[in-house]
Design an enzyme around this catalytic site. Sequence first.
Site, mmCIF file in Angstrom:
data_model
loop_
_atom_site.group_PDB
_atom_site.id
_atom_site.type_symbol
_atom_site.label_atom_id
_atom_site.label_comp_id
_atom_site.label_asym_id
_atom_site.label_seq_id
_atom_site.Cartn_x
_atom_site.Cartn_y
_atom_site.Cartn_z
ATOM 1 N N GLU A 1 32.004 -4.988 -31.635
ATOM 2 C CA GLU A 1 32.171 -5.601 -30.693
ATOM 3 C C GLU A 1 31.192 -7.063 -30.996
ATOM 4 O OE1 GLU A 1 31.625 -5.521 -25.788
ATOM 5 O OE2 GLU A 1 32.223 -4.501 -27.048
ATOM 6 N N ASP B 1 32.317 -1.559 -28.095
ATOM 7 C CA ASP B 1 31.117 -1.225 -26.276
ATOM 8 C C ASP B 1 32.250 0.370 -26.688
ATOM 9 O OD1 ASP B 1 29.182 -2.251 -27.125
ATOM 10 O OD2 ASP B 1 28.874 -3.551 -25.532
ATOM 11 N N TYR C 1 23.518 2.939 -23.661
ATOM 12 C CA TYR C 1 24.188 2.360 -23.195
ATOM 13 C C TYR C 1 24.284 1.953 -21.683
ATOM 14 C CZ TYR C 1 29.178 0.287 -22.446
ATOM 15 O OH TYR C 1 30.301 -0.480 -22.552
#
Length: 693
Positions: free
Chosen positions: A7, A103, A300
Amino acid sequence: MKLVIAEKPSVAQSIAAVIGAAVKKDGYMQGNDYLVTWCVGHLVELASADSYNEKYAKWQYEDLPILPSDWKYVTSKGKEKQMKIIGELMKRTEVTELVAATDAGREGELIFRLVYEKLSCKKPVKRLWISSMEESSIDEGFRNLRNGSDYELLYQSALCRAKADWIVGINATRLFSVLYGQTLNVGRVMSPTLAMMVEREENISAFRVKPFYTVQLDLSGFIVSGEKLQDRKEAETLQNACDGQNVTIETVERKEKSEKPPKLYDLTTLQREANRQLGFTAEQTLEYVQSLYEKKLVTYPRTDSRYLTEDMKDSVPAVVETIAGFFSLQNPPVNMAQVIDNSKVSDHHAIIPTRSVKGCDIHSLPFGEQETLMLIVLRLVCAVGESCHYAETVITAKCNGVVFNAKGKTTLDNGWKAAEILYFARKKEQTQEEKDTALPPVDQGEVFSAKATIKEGKTSPPKHFTDDTLLSAMENANNAMEDTERKGIGTPATRAGILEKLIKTGLAERKGEKKTKHFIPTQKGTSLITVLPEAIKSVQLTAEWEEQLKQIEHGTLSPLIFLDGISHMTKDLVSTYEIIKGTDILFSSKTQSIGQCPRCKGSVVENKKGFCCENRDCGFALWKESKFFTAKKKTLTKTIATDLLKKGRASLTGCYSEKTGKTYDAIIILDDTGGQYVNFKMDFPAKKEARNK
């Protein structure tokens, strides 16, 4: 050879280092039978309305609703080079498989899939799904790549969200802007959020402060209080009746209680805590925790879960042991059972520190990241700790037949709060426990002599929203209890952006000093909510849409049915909405309009550089330093701009000719085609008259 698409460049570099793609090229890295490249956020986005028809460059009621049947996609401006690089890498014959390494969430899936679809790639896809940027996590993720097709429903959910936002945003913004003569930004989630703000301010304005009076009896060491009284004379009568009189202790109840450790952070609860403790906005906290994730220090961040999975029970205790040193805690208890629940983890587990914090010099981090990391570290230590035990004492006493009460609290075992106390000590702040007062030992039947006083208070209005409380309201739009299912508007990943857009579009502002800043709707924001119909501003309806997006992700609702519902609602809005009379007062602007925007019908106002549409998304502007005018040694004045907007033309005398060096008179005609710059044409009526003679 496999092509890995991340990303961001920083994430791509971390991945490349693990899988051995060490050779740097222009826009990608190569090595060990891998090519690693990256998107730059959203490389591909839904096309603007005028890409379907040039007439949509101008905002006109007659053109609504705009409902694409065949959706178009464009490369985001300024990102064409990276898009071209990815396209060329995809076409390489040696590339036999792609790895989606954006992601691991709804937006990340959308970012990859839109690029894949836009470039018409047909090569097979594997999915990297990890919750940490640590080398061990990346390595394990590549050894257990999943099939890209497993995430088709996640992609459909993300695409439906984007299309729904486009349909509502484009049509409703144009509709209300055209009808009310100024730019009024409307959004599927933004407008209900603004509606909550406006409702809160209305409740605050409608609130009437009422005084109340409490008679307190000082019993030489502790104070007992009576009930709140509305009448001061009644309080004075009670004070006189009790002052200097005997007070008998009626009951003394002591109960031992416990307080369980808090749950781990998901993104929203982290943003709320950072706002309460540190004054960070939701957007700032998201930026800090995202940076910490990319630095491999936390897991995350865009998660809505507050639990861990069963497979983590053996690895987390080592992390706890490391971070306990941050608070000088020795051998902290680690009860993993209370933080593990597979059934409450969907895509990602709660946010926790990674093992990489062991070698981290936390003081070398930027201030915002440092403080955010400390919150995450503290929460993990607390969440796996033991319950806090305390004794609560309630005393009732009587004086002249009137009951008075006192309540005290004594901590027996700090438990998980030991780390919290050390955290606040480091910040030189008091904890609630330090503010609690213990009652002295007294016995039932004991008699004291009272000194009576009156404590005056006032009822408090509802509080203005902060980032903390507004995020909470967005997360729990259906006002569910703690143990029932909450339905929210927006997602953990998008709520911060929505709050910032409300400010950017002039519908709300943050006000306040130091850490505590409040969200206040502007006059324009309040006026907008006044004229919006319930379907657009309803928090409950928007929450139901979010639930439907989850159903699409789980395969229990068709994307077509969802979008048909959004389109039907939009058609009804355009066909049935009638302008509300008397709104000239509602939408009066402090900035004087010099005319109506030819594109969106909004207001054009003057600023230092030119005459621009108030709607930032529209783009219409007449620049004072336009080369068309400066080449003729003329200035685009307010009078000329007003004539161009009102009549479409303006007279210009004494124009300089670069070819002849002479001057001439002309009529300047506005020739706007909806492009990036406004065009002009020239007419020469004097020459025409001469030819006609």
